[in-house]
Design a protein around this motif. Structure first.
Motif, PDB file in Angstrom:
ATOM      1  N   ALA A 141      26.419  44.547 -70.767  1.00  0.00           N
ATOM      2  CA  ALA A 141      25.060  44.608 -71.333  1.00  0.00           C
ATOM      3  C   ALA A 141      24.471  46.013 -71.217  1.00  0.00           C
ATOM      4  O   ALA A 141      23.709  46.449 -72.089  1.00  0.00           O
ATOM      5  N   PHE A 142      24.827  46.729 -70.137  1.00  0.00           N
ATOM      6  CA  PHE A 142      24.362  48.120 -70.022  1.00  0.00           C
ATOM      7  C   PHE A 142      25.070  49.010 -71.029  1.00  0.00           C
ATOM      8  O   PHE A 142      24.466  49.891 -71.639  1.00  0.00           O
ATOM      9  N   TRP A 143      26.372  48.790 -71.213  1.00  0.00           N
ATOM     10  CA  TRP A 143      27.180  49.692 -72.048  1.00  0.00           C
ATOM     11  C   TRP A 143      26.907  49.465 -73.545  1.00  0.00           C
ATOM     12  O   TRP A 143      26.911  50.403 -74.338  1.00  0.00           O
ATOM     13  N   SER A 144      26.599  48.245 -73.937  1.00  0.00           N
ATOM     14  CA  SER A 144      26.438  47.973 -75.372  1.00  0.00           C
ATOM     15  C   SER A 144      25.042  48.346 -75.877  1.00  0.00           C
ATOM     16  O   SER A 144      24.033  47.964 -75.271  1.00  0.00           O
ATOM     17  N   PRO A 145      24.991  49.040 -77.024  1.00  0.00           N
ATOM     18  CA  PRO A 145      23.677  49.375 -77.602  1.00  0.00           C
ATOM     19  C   PRO A 145      22.931  48.141 -78.109  1.00  0.00           C
ATOM     20  O   PRO A 145      21.722  48.208 -78.351  1.00  0.00           O
ATOM     21  N   VAL A 146      23.621  47.014 -78.237  1.00  0.00           N
ATOM     22  CA  VAL A 146      22.949  45.791 -78.700  1.00  0.00           C
ATOM     23  C   VAL A 146      21.953  45.299 -77.649  1.00  0.00           C
ATOM     24  O   VAL A 146      20.856  44.841 -77.980  1.00  0.00           O
ATOM     25  N   SER A 147      22.321  45.425 -76.382  1.00  0.00           N
ATOM     26  CA  SER A 147      21.509  44.853 -75.303  1.00  0.00           C
ATOM     27  C   SER A 147      20.794  45.914 -74.469  1.00  0.00           C
ATOM     28  O   SER A 147      19.890  45.580 -73.709  1.00  0.00           O
ATOM     29  N   ASN A 148      21.208  47.168 -74.603  1.00  0.00           N
ATOM     30  CA  ASN A 148      20.595  48.241 -73.818  1.00  0.00           C
ATOM     31  C   ASN A 148      19.743  49.115 -74.735  1.00  0.00           C
ATOM     32  O   ASN A 148      20.267  49.884 -75.534  1.00  0.00           O
ATOM     33  N   ARG A 149      18.425  48.963 -74.617  1.00  0.00           N
ATOM     34  CA  ARG A 149      17.502  49.777 -75.436  1.00  0.00           C
ATOM     35  C   ARG A 149      16.662  50.689 -74.551  1.00  0.00           C
ATOM     36  O   ARG A 149      15.573  51.091 -74.914  1.00  0.00           O
ATOM     37  N   ARG A 150      17.165  50.993 -73.364  1.00  0.00           N
ATOM     38  CA  ARG A 150      16.421  51.844 -72.435  1.00  0.00           C
ATOM     39  C   ARG A 150      16.324  53.265 -72.982  1.00  0.00           C
ATOM     40  O   ARG A 150      17.136  53.686 -73.804  1.00  0.00           O
ATOM     41  N   GLU A 151      15.380  53.981 -72.452  1.00  0.00           N
ATOM     42  CA  GLU A 151      15.217  55.385 -72.850  1.00  0.00           C
ATOM     43  C   GLU A 151      15.170  56.264 -71.606  1.00  0.00           C
ATOM     44  O   GLU A 151      14.472  57.257 -71.571  1.00  0.00           O
ATOM     45  N   ASP A 152      15.885  55.826 -70.569  1.00  0.00           N
ATOM     46  CA  ASP A 152      15.879  56.651 -69.354  1.00  0.00           C
ATOM     47  C   ASP A 152      17.312  57.104 -69.058  1.00  0.00           C
ATOM     48  O   ASP A 152      18.144  57.150 -69.966  1.00  0.00           O
ATOM     49  N   ALA A 153      17.620  57.378 -67.830  1.00  0.00           N
ATOM     50  CA  ALA A 153      18.951  57.885 -67.475  1.00  0.00           C
ATOM     51  C   ALA A 153      20.033  56.832 -67.695  1.00  0.00           C
ATOM     52  O   ALA A 153      21.227  57.150 -67.671  1.00  0.00           O
ATOM     53  N   TYR A 154      19.648  55.572 -67.880  1.00  0.00           N
ATOM     54  CA  TYR A 154      20.620  54.479 -68.040  1.00  0.00           C
ATOM     55  C   TYR A 154      20.653  53.903 -69.455  1.00  0.00           C
ATOM     56  O   TYR A 154      21.174  52.815 -69.667  1.00  0.00           O
ATOM     57  N   GLY A 155      20.095  54.614 -70.403  1.00  0.00           N
ATOM     58  CA  GLY A 155      20.152  54.132 -71.786  1.00  0.00           C
ATOM     59  C   GLY A 155      19.653  55.190 -72.741  1.00  0.00           C
ATOM     60  O   GLY A 155      19.029  56.167 -72.325  1.00  0.00           O
ATOM     61  N   GLY A 156      19.955  54.970 -74.008  1.00  0.00           N
ATOM     62  CA  GLY A 156      19.561  55.942 -75.032  1.00  0.00           C
ATOM     63  C   GLY A 156      20.794  56.526 -75.673  1.00  0.00           C
ATOM     64  O   GLY A 156      21.124  56.218 -76.812  1.00  0.00           O
ATOM     65  N   SER A 157      21.566  57.318 -74.928  1.00  0.00           N
ATOM     66  CA  SER A 157      22.823  57.885 -75.436  1.00  0.00           C
ATOM     67  C   SER A 157      23.998  57.057 -74.900  1.00  0.00           C
ATOM     68  O   SER A 157      23.841  56.279 -73.935  1.00  0.00           O
ATOM     69  N   ALA A 158      25.171  57.275 -75.484  1.00  0.00           N
ATOM     70  CA  ALA A 158      26.371  56.595 -74.984  1.00  0.00           C
ATOM     71  C   ALA A 158      26.595  56.993 -73.528  1.00  0.00           C
ATOM     72  O   ALA A 158      26.942  56.158 -72.683  1.00  0.00           O
ATOM     73  N   GLU A 159      26.397  58.253 -73.251  1.00  0.00           N
ATOM     74  CA  GLU A 159      26.573  58.775 -71.894  1.00  0.00           C
ATOM     75  C   GLU A 159      25.688  57.999 -70.894  1.00  0.00           C
ATOM     76  O   GLU A 159      26.130  57.622 -69.816  1.00  0.00           O
ATOM     77  N   ALA A 160      24.443  57.793 -71.292  1.00  0.00           N
ATOM     78  CA  ALA A 160      23.503  57.110 -70.388  1.00  0.00           C
ATOM     79  C   ALA A 160      23.832  55.622 -70.285  1.00  0.00           C
ATOM     80  O   ALA A 160      23.707  55.025 -69.211  1.00  0.00           O
ATOM     81  N   ARG A 161      24.294  55.019 -71.399  1.00  0.00           N
ATOM     82  CA  ARG A 161      24.613  53.583 -71.352  1.00  0.00           C
ATOM     83  C   ARG A 161      25.818  53.301 -70.462  1.00  0.00           C
ATOM     84  O   ARG A 161      25.931  52.238 -69.869  1.00  0.00           O
ATOM     85  N   MET A 162      26.738  54.269 -70.392  1.00  0.00           N
ATOM     86  CA  MET A 162      27.923  54.012 -69.553  1.00  0.00           C
ATOM     87  C   MET A 162      27.685  54.374 -68.079  1.00  0.00           C
ATOM     88  O   MET A 162      28.537  54.141 -67.230  1.00  0.00           O
ATOM     89  N   ARG A 163      26.500  54.896 -67.792  1.00  0.00           N
ATOM     90  CA  ARG A 163      26.272  55.401 -66.436  1.00  0.00           C
ATOM     91  C   ARG A 163      26.375  54.305 -65.359  1.00  0.00           C
ATOM     92  O   ARG A 163      27.052  54.493 -64.338  1.00  0.00           O
ATOM     93  N   TYR A 164      25.696  53.179 -65.585  1.00  0.00           N
ATOM     94  CA  TYR A 164      25.736  52.105 -64.572  1.00  0.00           C
ATOM     95  C   TYR A 164      27.168  51.580 -64.368  1.00  0.00           C
ATOM     96  O   TYR A 164      27.649  51.539 -63.220  1.00  0.00           O
ATOM     97  N   PRO A 165      27.899  51.223 -65.447  1.00  0.00           N
ATOM     98  CA  PRO A 165      29.284  50.775 -65.211  1.00  0.00           C
ATOM     99  C   PRO A 165      30.136  51.833 -64.504  1.00  0.00           C
ATOM    100  O   PRO A 165      30.960  51.483 -63.643  1.00  0.00           O
ATOM    101  N   LEU A 166      29.940  53.107 -64.836  1.00  0.00           N
ATOM    102  CA  LEU A 166      30.746  54.146 -64.179  1.00  0.00           C
ATOM    103  C   LEU A 166      30.367  54.275 -62.703  1.00  0.00           C
ATOM    104  O   LEU A 166      31.235  54.474 -61.845  1.00  0.00           O
ATOM    105  N   GLU A 167      29.073  54.127 -62.413  1.00  0.00           N
ATOM    106  CA  GLU A 167      28.657  54.173 -60.999  1.00  0.00           C
ATOM    107  C   GLU A 167      29.261  53.001 -60.228  1.00  0.00           C
ATOM    108  O   GLU A 167      29.694  53.145 -59.087  1.00  0.00           O
ATOM    109  N   VAL A 168      29.274  51.844 -60.876  1.00  0.00           N
ATOM    110  CA  VAL A 168      29.863  50.657 -60.231  1.00  0.00           C
ATOM    111  C   VAL A 168      31.358  50.877 -59.993  1.00  0.00           C
ATOM    112  O   VAL A 168      31.873  50.620 -58.894  1.00  0.00           O
TER     113      VAL A 168
END
Ligand SMILES: Cc1cc2nc3c(=O)[nH]c(=O)nc-3n(C[C@H](O)[C@H](O)[C@H](O)COP(=O)(O)O)c2cc1C
Length: 389
Positions: free
Chosen positions: A192-219
């Motif tokens: 849900a964090f990685w997919s743009p369908v469910s992640n519409r954040r505009e902070d460090a954890y969403g917005g760009s592909a880089e930001a959307r993959m941040r949480y899974p990469l941290e995990v």
């Protein structure tokens, strides 16, 4: 030397799978407070008796709110570690590698068990002792009609969640698991964090592909740290979202390269699940070996070790998948439920006369039965010979 690949060992880091037949993680929704019982011992144990090189225990929640249903396994509490230990020890005694799939259901949590339709829990369920609980996600967007709108996770909640994964991974090691898989597919929290369908954040954890993959990469990085350098780390992806604006295979290939940098060794290729709205058809066609059109290209694009799953039903089919380079490891779900001895039967089919992998307690007897049947067939008898008019 045989050139059958299905029964070649597969070394990954310090662990060697004795063959390339694995049991795909499958929720049994039969745990109490996240704890395994004799049900899990027998359920998973029979696949090990049946010769699977790798047995991956079902989606196991890293936090109570990360369960799909009240019956999910968990590893958020030390008592759950203790409950899983005998299961792992049994798998080891049978020669299988023991894996566990760590999971957080995110916005798809708080649901009924699959055989009751898997729908979201309601207050009606509370009357039967199964109350719904608030779910979390990257953004306050429900997975589909009738599903809860998740609470958008704060940056502090995200950081705490990474620690939940780390702690659960430590418990997995304490329970004795050799391999950990992260459930990054099917619309659950990592996906849900990685997919743009469910992640519409505009902070460090969403917005760009880089930001959307941040949480899974941290995990992934936290779990790699927790399990040490020697244990393999698998990551199950939904390789495509299968809907407009969703993840495509090329996005996944890039994501896999980043996962490798974070410590992931094997990509387990699945698909779909980002929405629950039945009006949106996201499923890849369920033909035989339906994820090989995704796992083959991912293997090619990333050079990583890749598993495939999905309607693998026949030993020759499994062998052909490996020979064609569409995967390095074949996982089976429903086929294993149907026949927990599938790996032994596949060996007998691909390596005729080889009973060596059966447990000694039963292997000699099964081999004798096969010889007796072969003799009778040579004499022209079949099981109905005596009963035919
Ligand atoms: C009963 C059941 C439970 C499942 N639970 C999980 C699970 O816990 N985690 C997961 O990633 N996939 C789960 N799946 C999906 C399977 O692991 C597998 O990917 C899918 O069934 C396709 O493979 P198959 O055709 O061999 O069954 C489940 C499937 C079934 C049938």
């Amino acid at each position: 030397m045989s050139d059958v690949r299905l029964f070649e060992p597969l070394p990954v880091r310090d662990v060697t799978l004795p063959n390339r037949v694995g049991v795909s993680p499958m929720c049994m929704y039969s745990a109490t407070d996240g704890r395994a019982s004799d049900y899990h011992l027998v359920h998973l144990g029979r696949f090990a008796l049946g010769g699977a090189g790798l047995v991956i225990a079902e989606a196991t929640a890293v936090a109570p709110e990360g369960r799909i249903s009240h019956g999910d396994l968990g590893l958020w509490d030390d008592s759950q570690t203790e409950a899983l230990r005998p299961v792992v020890e049994f798998l080891h005694r049978q020669g299988s590698v023991a894996g566990v799939q760590l999971a957080h259901a995110g916005r798809k949590g708080s649901a009924r068990v699959a055989w009751e339709g898997g729908r979201p829990l309601t207050q009606e369920d509370a009357a039967h002792g199964e109350p719904p609980w608030p779910v979390v996600g990257p953004s306050a967007i429900a997975a589909g009609p009738g599903w809860q709108t998740p609470v958008e996770m704060s940056v502090e909640q995200i950081a705490a969640s990474v620690e939940d994964w780390r702690a659960a991974a430590r418990r997995a090691v304490e329970a004795g698991f050799d391999v950990v898989e992260l459930h990054g597919a099917h619309g659950y929290l990592l996906h849900a964090f990685w997919s743009p369908v469910s992640n519409r954040r505009e902070d460090a954890y969403g917005g760009s592909a880089e930001a959307r993959m941040r949480y899974p990469l941290e995990v992934a990085a936290a779990v790699r740290e927790a399990i040490g350098e020697g244990r393999p780390l698998l990551y199950r992806v939904s390789a495509v979202d299968g809907m407009a604006g969703g993840l495509r295979l090329e996005d996944t290939a890039e994501f896999c390269r980043r996962l490798r940098e974070a410590g992931v060794d094997v990509i387990d290729t699945s698909s779909g699940g980002i929405v629950t709205d039945r009006a949106i058809d996201t499923r890849v066609r369920r033909g035989y070996a339906f994820h090989t059109p995704l796992s083959g290209p991912l293997r090619e694009a990333t050079g990583m070790t890749v598993a495939t799953v999905g309607l693998v039903v026949d030993p020759h089919q499994a062998e052909a998948i490996l020979q064609h380079g569409d995967a390095d490891l074949v996982l089976l779900g429903r086929t294993m439920l149907d026949d927990p001895n599938w790996a032994h039967h596949a060996r007998a089919e691909l390596l005729p006369g080889d009973w060596s992998a059966w447990p000694s307690q039963s292997g000699y007897a099964v081999a004798a039965r096969a010889s007796a049947m072969a003799r009778l067939a040579a004499d022209g008898e079949d099981p109905l010979t005596r009963y035919r008019r």
